[in-house]
Scaffold this active site. Structure first.
Site, PDB file in Angstrom:
ATOM      1  N   SER A  66       0.848  -1.188   0.000  1.00 24.77           N
ATOM      2  CA  SER A  66       0.000   0.000   0.000  1.00 24.77           C
ATOM      3  C   SER A  66       0.885   1.239   0.000  1.00 24.77           C
ATOM      4  O   SER A  66       1.985   1.222   0.555  1.00 24.77           O
ATOM      5  CB  SER A  66      -0.877   0.007   1.253  1.00 24.77           C
ATOM      6  N   TYR A  79      -1.797   0.043  10.338  1.00 26.71           N
ATOM      7  CA  TYR A  79      -1.931  -0.500   8.979  1.00 26.71           C
ATOM      8  C   TYR A  79      -0.660  -0.205   8.179  1.00 26.71           C
ATOM      9  O   TYR A  79      -0.136  -1.076   7.487  1.00 26.71           O
ATOM     10  CB  TYR A  79      -3.150   0.111   8.296  1.00 26.71           C
TER      11      TYR A  79
END
Length: 89
Positions: A66, A79
């Site tokens: 990501s 995250y």
């Protein structure tokens, strides 16, 4: 395997997140995120490599990370950490 054939590729794309600040992240949330986003891909790669070696296959492993892994965003610190680990796998 007679049913699925030979393993040539593994794509690790699963992820889980919970929006919370670094202050509000519980150990349970952190562990769940790391288990899904980091631990699972690691052991899937391990298993896939064993199969590919056993079958003498030059396969591919693709880990989806990501853009959050390159710098934390508000409410996504855990995250970002979990996806950053995938970048070095």
């Amino acid at each position: 395997d007679d049913h699925f054939g030979v393993l040539h590729i593994l794509v690790n794309a699963a992820a889980w997140t919970a929006r919370s600040s670094i202050w509000d992240t519980t150990p349970e949330m952190y562990d769940k995120m790391m288990n899904i986003n980091t631990r699972a891909p690691f052991f899937l790669m391990q298993h896939a490599i064993r199969i590919m070696e056993r079958e003498n296959v030059e396969g591919s492993i693709i880990n989806i990370s990501s853009t959050a892994s390159y710098g934390s965003m508000p409410m996504l610190a855990p995250y970002s950490i979990s996806k950053g680990a995938i970048n070095v796998a």
